[in-house]
Design an enzyme around this catalytic site. Sequence first.
Site, PDB file in Angstrom:
ATOM      1  N   CYS A  55       0.818  -1.216   0.000  1.00 38.73           N
ATOM      2  CA  CYS A  55       0.000   0.000   0.000  1.00 38.73           C
ATOM      3  C   CYS A  55       0.849   1.262   0.000  1.00 38.73           C
ATOM      4  O   CYS A  55       0.399   2.318  -0.459  1.00 38.73           O
ATOM      5  CB  CYS A  55      -0.916   0.024   1.223  1.00 38.73           C
ATOM      6  SG  CYS A  55      -1.889  -1.469   1.481  1.00 38.73           S
ATOM      7  N   ASP A  98      -2.103  -2.739   8.023  1.00 42.27           N
ATOM      8  CA  ASP A  98      -3.156  -3.546   8.633  1.00 42.27           C
ATOM      9  C   ASP A  98      -3.072  -4.998   8.181  1.00 42.27           C
ATOM     10  O   ASP A  98      -3.306  -5.922   8.965  1.00 42.27           O
ATOM     11  CB  ASP A  98      -4.532  -2.968   8.271  1.00 42.27           C
ATOM     12  CG  ASP A  98      -4.807  -1.665   8.992  1.00 42.27           C
ATOM     13  OD1 ASP A  98      -3.902  -1.169   9.674  1.00 42.27           O
ATOM     14  OD2 ASP A  98      -5.926  -1.135   8.859  1.00 42.27           O
ATOM     15  N   CYS A 104      -2.462   3.565   2.872  1.00 38.21           N
ATOM     16  CA  CYS A 104      -3.153   2.519   3.618  1.00 38.21           C
ATOM     17  C   CYS A 104      -4.264   3.122   4.473  1.00 38.21           C
ATOM     18  O   CYS A 104      -4.394   4.341   4.581  1.00 38.21           O
ATOM     19  CB  CYS A 104      -2.143   1.752   4.470  1.00 38.21           C
ATOM     20  SG  CYS A 104      -2.739   0.160   5.098  1.00 38.21           S
ATOM     21  N   ASP A 105      -5.048   2.274   5.112  1.00 45.55           N
ATOM     22  CA  ASP A 105      -6.320   2.650   5.723  1.00 45.55           C
ATOM     23  C   ASP A 105      -6.293   3.925   6.558  1.00 45.55           C
ATOM     24  O   ASP A 105      -7.047   4.862   6.320  1.00 45.55           O
ATOM     25  CB  ASP A 105      -6.822   1.512   6.621  1.00 45.55           C
ATOM     26  CG  ASP A 105      -7.085   0.237   5.848  1.00 45.55           C
ATOM     27  OD1 ASP A 105      -6.739   0.191   4.656  1.00 45.55           O
ATOM     28  OD2 ASP A 105      -7.625  -0.711   6.423  1.00 45.55           O
ATOM     29  N   CYS A 118      -5.286  -2.427  -0.880  1.00 41.28           N
ATOM     30  CA  CYS A 118      -6.151  -3.591  -1.071  1.00 41.28           C
ATOM     31  C   CYS A 118      -7.330  -3.247  -1.967  1.00 41.28           C
ATOM     32  O   CYS A 118      -7.976  -2.213  -1.803  1.00 41.28           O
ATOM     33  CB  CYS A 118      -6.626  -4.110   0.285  1.00 41.28           C
ATOM     34  SG  CYS A 118      -5.263  -4.541   1.389  1.00 41.28           S
ATOM     35  N   GLU A 147      -8.468  -4.268  14.513  1.00 47.20           N
ATOM     36  CA  GLU A 147      -9.372  -4.908  13.553  1.00 47.20           C
ATOM     37  C   GLU A 147      -9.324  -6.413  13.728  1.00 47.20           C
ATOM     38  O   GLU A 147      -8.296  -6.973  14.101  1.00 47.20           O
ATOM     39  CB  GLU A 147      -8.964  -4.548  12.122  1.00 47.20           C
ATOM     40  CG  GLU A 147      -9.271  -3.122  11.735  1.00 47.20           C
ATOM     41  CD  GLU A 147      -8.925  -2.847  10.284  1.00 47.20           C
ATOM     42  OE1 GLU A 147      -8.391  -3.763   9.612  1.00 47.20           O
ATOM     43  OE2 GLU A 147      -9.166  -1.734   9.820  1.00 47.20           O
ATOM     44  N   SER A 170     -12.270  -5.321  10.014  1.00 49.05           N
ATOM     45  CA  SER A 170     -11.611  -4.842   8.805  1.00 49.05           C
ATOM     46  C   SER A 170     -12.644  -4.480   7.754  1.00 49.05           C
ATOM     47  O   SER A 170     -13.748  -5.034   7.711  1.00 49.05           O
ATOM     48  CB  SER A 170     -10.686  -5.939   8.268  1.00 49.05           C
ATOM     49  OG  SER A 170     -10.309  -5.678   6.940  1.00 49.05           O
TER      50      SER A 170
END
Length: 735
Positions: free
Chosen positions: A191, A223, A264-265, A348, A606, A631
């Site tokens: 990511c 993650d 990323c997240d 992702c 998560e 998640s």
Amino acid sequence: MAPHADEAHDLDTAAPEQKCLGLSQVRRCEDLNGHSLSNGHSNGYSNGNGCSNGHGRLNGHYTNGHHNGNGVHCTNGNGARTSNGNSVHNGNNNDQGIDSETASIASNWDAATVVDMPVPRNLPRPGDYIEFPQLKHKQGAPLNRWSHFMTRDNDSPGAQSMLYSQIQNWEKTKNAPQVGIATVWWEGNPCNSHLRELGDLVRKAVWEEGMIGWQYGTIGVSDGITMGSEGMRFSLQSRELIADNIETITCAQRHDANISIPGCDKNMPGVVIAAARHNRPFLMIYGGTIRKGYSELAGKEINITTCYEARGALASGNLKPCEEHKNATPEQVLEDIKTHSCPGPGACGGMYTANTMAVAIEAMGLTLPGSSSHPAKSPEKMRECERAASTIKMLMEKDIRARDLMTRAAFENAVKITILMGGSTNAVLHLLAMASSADVPLTLEDIDAISQRTPLLANMKPFGDYLMEDLNKIGGTPSVLKFLIQAGYIDGSILTVTGKTLWENVADKPSLEFGPDKQAIIRPLHDPIKTSGHIRVLKGNLAPGGAVAKITGKEGEEFIGSARCFDKEHELDRALRTDMKLRTTKENIVLIVRYEGPKGGPGMPEQLNASAFLQGADMANFALVTDGRYSGASHGFIVGHVVPEAVVGGPIALVKDGDVIKIDAVENRIDIIEIPGVGKGEEVVRRELEKRRREWKRPPVRPLRGTLAKYARLVGDASHGAVTDLPVKSESLEW
């Protein structure tokens, strides 16, 4: 530092309530004859989405005009409505998936004009942050509005010497604006591993525009790599650290603008929270999505979630090769899946948290068009990076800052597109935190209300069939936004980083096509996957402060089962691996995972391992409930973000094995409805919980020192975004 006498008049010292954004472009709809459709009095404010004759809003300010009976009437952000207030969201019209009345409304967007209207600016409240001197904005003024006070004359010779050592040009050192390029880069995670390369492109373009580009890195947590381990406890905290990092560097180094490149997240909300704090001209470039993988032995397209679900399938004996490779063992199939799930850089690929947040932030107008759907290594992503420099320069010239774009209407757009696209429940947590940082009112109840009236249209993973790479091939996020603005769900009048409205950004993009042999990723309005949102805010005696569920309808809308309690995620993981009685039961079971909240985890980790295991093992008679998070790749009957969390004595800490729990996604409730050996009914359960509360003792909280210990002491509850910098109640140092 006092200003020089000859420049005191150039200091921007006006009180926040006296400032206005004179260059804000607000859309006014006109009919096909060029007549304005807005007859109401606006009290000096824009009516927000310009299609309202009485109830539009921008920055939370409502107009009080009168309906003319003929035009478009928008109420409370619901989108396009007819003059009598009846919703025109549903219907079907040729290739647009909207009915003829909505199509006529959409035509007004094409006739809309852009007007300059003063709007009160959403500036940080005096005292909330350190206030740095800045040059007043005016036509033709220098763009080094903050760095000027470090590079002027001989006020800071040491600082100037250090800067010159990096620039080797005194004219540029003294006068060029300084743009911070915050790259959330580190190696070892697909990511983020390519983000320095994107940052290099941005930096080069910034220098070519005559400005100074300073690239720097921020921290991050993968993650996918930390999932199911103690490392996951650091993930949500990284959002705050990223925000702290960028705020620190932007302010301490007196940067005049910021371009952030997350991947990323937690990266995306982290950079936006920082932007709301420093409130300089700001632009986000999303690192982009990963390409799809393919497993020869499984005979199908795969992505990162396939790895987790394959683990459950392997344990239950359900992992099998395709017919062409029928002699391969299940272990070989899993190895092939692991080898090919991540074929290159990028986030992702499904509508998981990273892509959810990127799409939401694009709908807020904080990125260039298409940023959320351009794949990581695509030519479009490279061109976006090159265009960022001229865009940030324009924002500096027009003095359009981060908070000018972070309006209530922008946040409503973010919530709506999250629902429409089937986005992650983590978006609830992050949007609440972002709004809090920008001082924009947004509550859990607001999100619930929007979800109730917004359909689910996107057939995307984790519960659907498609990935972001597929969406990009049919026009990406801009085409989706175009469709949703025309349909009245998204406010196209909001100002964006282009200096234009959201509608202007997407008006010339390809239109989505509906019907046989057309794209099947986005459903037409008359045929949604679900008529209301998949994100449900639940309350009840198990979660009096709220909980967030992801329920698409495929799982059903009600679940009643017996509780099986686990005090940490690893306890449940162990049980799923080793307890064959649990795995083979036909009874409905509600798996309770507690002491995993923001404070109790700490870090609210998560829990994809458990949900993916259940999916892979086809264990449909299980629901999951936690005070932690799930998640964005999770799906099934799952409920997270339970408030109050267990560590503060919330009801989830009082549940015992065998208690009967009901999850109702129609009435939006989660309750203990029966206690074996005691009885059923609201009053019986209430008395028993009170008895258990008196007997409850909080378990020891660990760790006691380090970054997670600091986080646990500062963090708030999930229903308010799990933030660490809630506004203080007074100017006292007693925080």
